[in-house]
Design a protein around this motif. Structure first.
Motif, PDB file in Angstrom:
ATOM      1  N   ARG A   1       0.821  -1.208   0.000  1.00  0.00           N
ATOM      2  CA  ARG A   1       0.000   0.000   0.000  1.00  0.00           C
ATOM      3  C   ARG A   1       0.854   1.257   0.000  1.00  0.00           C
ATOM      4  O   ARG A   1       0.502   2.257  -0.631  1.00  0.00           O
ATOM      5  CB  ARG A   1      -0.932  -0.012   1.206  1.00  0.00           C
ATOM      6  N   ALA A   2       1.972   1.219   0.705  1.00  0.00           N
ATOM      7  CA  ALA A   2       2.861   2.385   0.707  1.00  0.00           C
ATOM      8  C   ALA A   2       3.423   2.638  -0.684  1.00  0.00           C
ATOM      9  O   ALA A   2       3.661   3.791  -1.079  1.00  0.00           O
ATOM     10  CB  ALA A   2       4.002   2.173   1.706  1.00  0.00           C
ATOM     11  N   GLY A   3       3.638   1.566  -1.448  1.00  0.00           N
ATOM     12  CA  GLY A   3       4.174   1.723  -2.794  1.00  0.00           C
ATOM     13  C   GLY A   3       3.213   2.385  -3.759  1.00  0.00           C
ATOM     14  O   GLY A   3       3.631   2.882  -4.814  1.00  0.00           O
ATOM     15  N   LEU A   4       1.922   2.439  -3.412  1.00  0.00           N
ATOM     16  CA  LEU A   4       0.939   3.056  -4.311  1.00  0.00           C
ATOM     17  C   LEU A   4       1.223   4.535  -4.515  1.00  0.00           C
ATOM     18  O   LEU A   4       0.928   5.089  -5.581  1.00  0.00           O
ATOM     19  CB  LEU A   4      -0.473   2.857  -3.747  1.00  0.00           C
ATOM     20  N   ILE A   5       1.775   5.193  -3.495  1.00  0.00           N
ATOM     21  CA  ILE A   5       2.073   6.618  -3.643  1.00  0.00           C
ATOM     22  C   ILE A   5       3.137   6.843  -4.716  1.00  0.00           C
ATOM     23  O   ILE A   5       3.072   7.798  -5.487  1.00  0.00           O
ATOM     24  CB  ILE A   5       2.514   7.240  -2.303  1.00  0.00           C
ATOM     25  N   LEU A   6       4.095   5.930  -4.801  1.00  0.00           N
ATOM     26  CA  LEU A   6       5.124   6.044  -5.829  1.00  0.00           C
ATOM     27  C   LEU A   6       4.544   5.721  -7.199  1.00  0.00           C
ATOM     28  O   LEU A   6       4.939   6.322  -8.204  1.00  0.00           O
ATOM     29  CB  LEU A   6       6.298   5.110  -5.509  1.00  0.00           C
ATOM     30  N   THR A   7       3.591   4.794  -7.244  1.00  0.00           N
ATOM     31  CA  THR A   7       2.935   4.473  -8.515  1.00  0.00           C
ATOM     32  C   THR A   7       2.144   5.666  -9.029  1.00  0.00           C
ATOM     33  O   THR A   7       2.192   5.997 -10.221  1.00  0.00           O
ATOM     34  CB  THR A   7       2.004   3.262  -8.344  1.00  0.00           C
ATOM     35  N   ALA A   8       1.400   6.333  -8.132  1.00  0.00           N
ATOM     36  CA  ALA A   8       0.636   7.514  -8.533  1.00  0.00           C
ATOM     37  C   ALA A   8       1.554   8.606  -9.063  1.00  0.00           C
ATOM     38  O   ALA A   8       1.260   9.260 -10.072  1.00  0.00           O
ATOM     39  CB  ALA A   8      -0.180   8.032  -7.348  1.00  0.00           C
ATOM     40  N   SER A   9       2.680   8.795  -8.402  1.00  0.00           N
ATOM     41  CA  SER A   9       3.642   9.791  -8.846  1.00  0.00           C
ATOM     42  C   SER A   9       4.212   9.442 -10.216  1.00  0.00           C
ATOM     43  O   SER A   9       4.365  10.303 -11.081  1.00  0.00           O
ATOM     44  CB  SER A   9       4.769   9.920  -7.819  1.00  0.00           C
ATOM     45  N   ALA A  10       4.522   8.148 -10.422  1.00  0.00           N
ATOM     46  CA  ALA A  10       5.084   7.713 -11.703  1.00  0.00           C
ATOM     47  C   ALA A  10       4.096   7.927 -12.844  1.00  0.00           C
ATOM     48  O   ALA A  10       4.464   8.361 -13.942  1.00  0.00           O
ATOM     49  CB  ALA A  10       5.494   6.248 -11.617  1.00  0.00           C
ATOM     50  N   LEU A  11       2.815   7.640 -12.588  1.00  0.00           N
ATOM     51  CA  LEU A  11       1.799   7.845 -13.620  1.00  0.00           C
ATOM     52  C   LEU A  11       1.670   9.317 -13.975  1.00  0.00           C
ATOM     53  O   LEU A  11       1.570   9.684 -15.159  1.00  0.00           O
ATOM     54  CB  LEU A  11       0.459   7.291 -13.142  1.00  0.00           C
ATOM     55  N   CYS A  12       1.679  10.180 -12.967  1.00  0.00           N
ATOM     56  CA  CYS A  12       1.580  11.620 -13.223  1.00  0.00           C
ATOM     57  C   CYS A  12       2.862  12.149 -13.879  1.00  0.00           C
ATOM     58  O   CYS A  12       2.820  13.142 -14.615  1.00  0.00           O
ATOM     59  CB  CYS A  12       1.290  12.371 -11.925  1.00  0.00           C
ATOM     60  N   TRP A  13       3.985  11.506 -13.604  1.00  0.00           N
ATOM     61  CA  TRP A  13       5.237  11.850 -14.296  1.00  0.00           C
ATOM     62  C   TRP A  13       5.046  11.645 -15.798  1.00  0.00           C
ATOM     63  O   TRP A  13       5.444  12.504 -16.599  1.00  0.00           O
ATOM     64  CB  TRP A  13       6.361  10.974 -13.768  1.00  0.00           C
ATOM     65  N   SER A  14       4.423  10.538 -16.179  1.00  0.00           N
ATOM     66  CA  SER A  14       4.168  10.277 -17.598  1.00  0.00           C
ATOM     67  C   SER A  14       3.248  11.337 -18.189  1.00  0.00           C
ATOM     68  O   SER A  14       3.448  11.780 -19.328  1.00  0.00           O
ATOM     69  CB  SER A  14       3.540   8.891 -17.774  1.00  0.00           C
ATOM     70  N   VAL A  15       2.242  11.745 -17.416  1.00  0.00           N
ATOM     71  CA  VAL A  15       1.312  12.773 -17.902  1.00  0.00           C
ATOM     72  C   VAL A  15       2.039  14.098 -18.134  1.00  0.00           C
ATOM     73  O   VAL A  15       1.856  14.762 -19.153  1.00  0.00           O
ATOM     74  CB  VAL A  15       0.151  12.962 -16.908  1.00  0.00           C
ATOM     75  N   GLY A  16       2.885  14.489 -17.179  1.00  0.00           N
ATOM     76  CA  GLY A  16       3.647  15.725 -17.339  1.00  0.00           C
ATOM     77  C   GLY A  16       4.586  15.668 -18.529  1.00  0.00           C
ATOM     78  O   GLY A  16       4.713  16.645 -19.284  1.00  0.00           O
TER      79      GLY A  16
ATOM     80  N   VAL B   1       1.273  15.469  -7.702  1.00  0.00           N
ATOM     81  CA  VAL B   1       1.584  16.779  -8.292  1.00  0.00           C
ATOM     82  C   VAL B   1       3.086  16.894  -8.551  1.00  0.00           C
ATOM     83  O   VAL B   1       3.526  17.402  -9.586  1.00  0.00           O
ATOM     84  CB  VAL B   1       1.104  17.921  -7.367  1.00  0.00           C
ATOM     85  N   GLY B   2       3.877  16.401  -7.602  1.00  0.00           N
ATOM     86  CA  GLY B   2       5.324  16.421  -7.795  1.00  0.00           C
ATOM     87  C   GLY B   2       5.755  15.580  -8.972  1.00  0.00           C
ATOM     88  O   GLY B   2       6.643  15.962  -9.733  1.00  0.00           O
ATOM     89  N   GLY B   3       5.137  14.395  -9.135  1.00  0.00           N
ATOM     90  CA  GLY B   3       5.452  13.566 -10.293  1.00  0.00           C
ATOM     91  C   GLY B   3       5.139  14.277 -11.597  1.00  0.00           C
ATOM     92  O   GLY B   3       5.923  14.224 -12.551  1.00  0.00           O
TER      93      GLY B   3
END
Length: 460
Positions: free
Chosen positions: A306-321, A371-373
């Motif tokens: 579950r803690a790793g989900l935050i990194l997954t969300a960031s990685a997905l938003c990194w792709s969007v950016g 947002v950071g991702g």
């Protein structure tokens, strides 16, 4: 009228990195970058399985640190050679060295042999990145650079999300050796797609440049060794560990100075400030991210999944950016994208700090780090685009190596300093202290990001 339609059709075809003349090169480079990224992520998963049969527990940390030092050497060597002969031969050699390193690791019978293979991996991987940057500058028109670097961001994001899981499957069902040997085969196949573009490039000696600078190669090795020392000392406690870290950091900064454009540490406008922003953004963002799973475990009692989900969300938003900045292309200046990314990073790190202080619902941290991702997706590709735009043709290799060296130095250096800050902080203040330090770095990044704007230098 038919001529106009034909011209418009040609223009549309050349506005995409998937045009027929670019397709094989684009896909080949994408897979190469993907595999280099996958290997760096996969090793984290399989190394515990590797060290046990090879009786190498005492070399465990060195197996991770060795490619950092050798990677610096590969980056600088590739920069020196590509400026003088172009990216053709350096990329051939870099891929060969990387594959040999993988095969040595895959066939290693002891930990010392595996570390030797990891050293070759680092040299080859670092050189591949620099040679590919120069290949982009030579093979693609400038208006496509933001798009190709957006694609490369995806090539790094996907392994971050699935690399450890895939490596675990391979290790369990096929054996850990295939994590190394299997990737070597795929690297060769991917490189075949890049070969036609390389063959079309001339590799004649640049008469305006002298011999390869052995001094820079020695300094690159020294910088790498200093970075290894910083990593090994980063999580240690005690006065002597702190003194050792300060000494290693001083050596790294002194050695790296000639490897970066003049004016980098004085924040000269244009290229030097662009390189400096990479140091700050890599240090600030990743210096916080490594502690987020720890924070979620300690303060929110979440498991690793579950803690790793935050990194997954960031990685997905990194792709969007990354996609967005590529879509915007030349409509928005690179300096603007860098500033926007820095502000997004500030929001993310501020959210992490607020989470450590006030313990809001975990969704707040997930959204803030997403947002950071997004911001990192905006800033990382545009730093590379800006670097190439501000580089003369005979400086593309040197400046590309400077960008990758700055990335490694910022990431490893700030992580090491953060480790000492965390270890020395008062009870309950570790996360707050580290996140405050990174927030200071990102505020400096926001202040200097407008200085990345400068008039592009004409190609030689």
């Amino acid at each position: 009228m038919p001529l106009n339609r034909s011209s418009q059709s040609t223009e549309r075809a050349e506005s995409t990195i998937y045009a027929p003349q670019y397709l094989a090169t684009t896909l080949g480079m994408f897979v190469l970058v993907f595999l280099v990224a996958f290997e760096s992520m996969a090793v984290t998963t399989v190394m515990p399985l590797v060290s046990e049969p090879l009786d190498g527990e005492r070399y465990f940390a060195l197996a991770f640190a060795a490619p950092i030092a050798s990677g610096m050497l590969g980056m600088v060597a590739a920069g020196e050679v590509t400026d003088r002969w172009g990216p053709k031969h350096p990329l051939f050699i870099a891929v060969a060295v990387f594959c040999v390193g993988l095969l040595i690791c895959g066939s290693a019978e002891n930990m010392q042999t595996l570390i030797a293979g990891r050293i070759l991996q680092g040299i080859g991987g670092g050189a591949i990145t620099v040679a590919i940057y120069v290949l982009i500058a030579r093979a693609y028109p400038g208006h496509l650079h933001s798009k190709i670097f957006a694609l490369f961001a995806t090539a790094w994001v996907i392994p971050a999300m699935i690399g450890p899981w895939m490596a675990g499957l391979i290790a369990v069902h096929l054996g850990w050796r295939w994590v190394f040997s299997g990737v070597a085969v795929l690297v060769v196949l991917a490189f075949c797609g890049v070969v036609p573009a390389l063959k079309s490039l001339r590799s004649t000696r640049n008469p305006d440049l002298g011999p390869i600078s052995m001094k820079r190669l020695v300094l690159a090795g020294l910088t790498g060794v200093a970075v290894i020392c910083m990593n090994l000392l980063g999580n240690a406690q005690g006065r002597w560990s702190l003194l050792g870290l300060v000494l290693a950091l001083a050596v790294a900064l002194a050695a790296v100075r000639p490897l970066l454009p003049k004016g980098t540490f004085s924040l000269a406008r244009g290229l030097p400030s662009t390189i400096m922003t990479r140091i700050f953004v890599a240090g600030a963002f990743f210096g916080v991210e490594v502690y987020l799973p720890y924070l979620l475990r300690e303060d929110y009692h979440l498991g690793p999944d579950r803690a790793g989900l935050i990194l997954t969300a960031s990685a997905l938003c990194w792709s969007v950016g990354s996609w967005l900045q590529g879509k915007l292309g030349e409509k928005v200046e690179s300096s603007t994208c860098i500033t926007v990314g820095a502000i997004a990073g500030c929001i993310a790190i501020s959210t992490a700090l607020a989470t450590a202080v006030f313990h809001p619902p975990v969704l707040v941290l997930v959204c803030g780090w997403a947002v950071g991702g997004f911001g990192m997706g905006m800033i990382f590709p545009r730093q590379n685009v800006n670097m190439l735009a501000l580089s003369a043709k005979d400086e593309q290799g040197f400046n590309s190596s400077a960008m990758t060296v700055a990335d490694s130095l910022g990431n490893a250096g700030v992580t090491a300093v953060g480790g000492v800050i965390f270890a020395m902080a008062a009870t309950g203040m570790g996360f707050i202290s580290v996140f405050s330090f990174s927030l200071l770095l990102v505020l400096v990044l926001i202040a200097i990001s407008p200085r990345t704007k400068a008039v592009a230098r004409p190609a030689a």
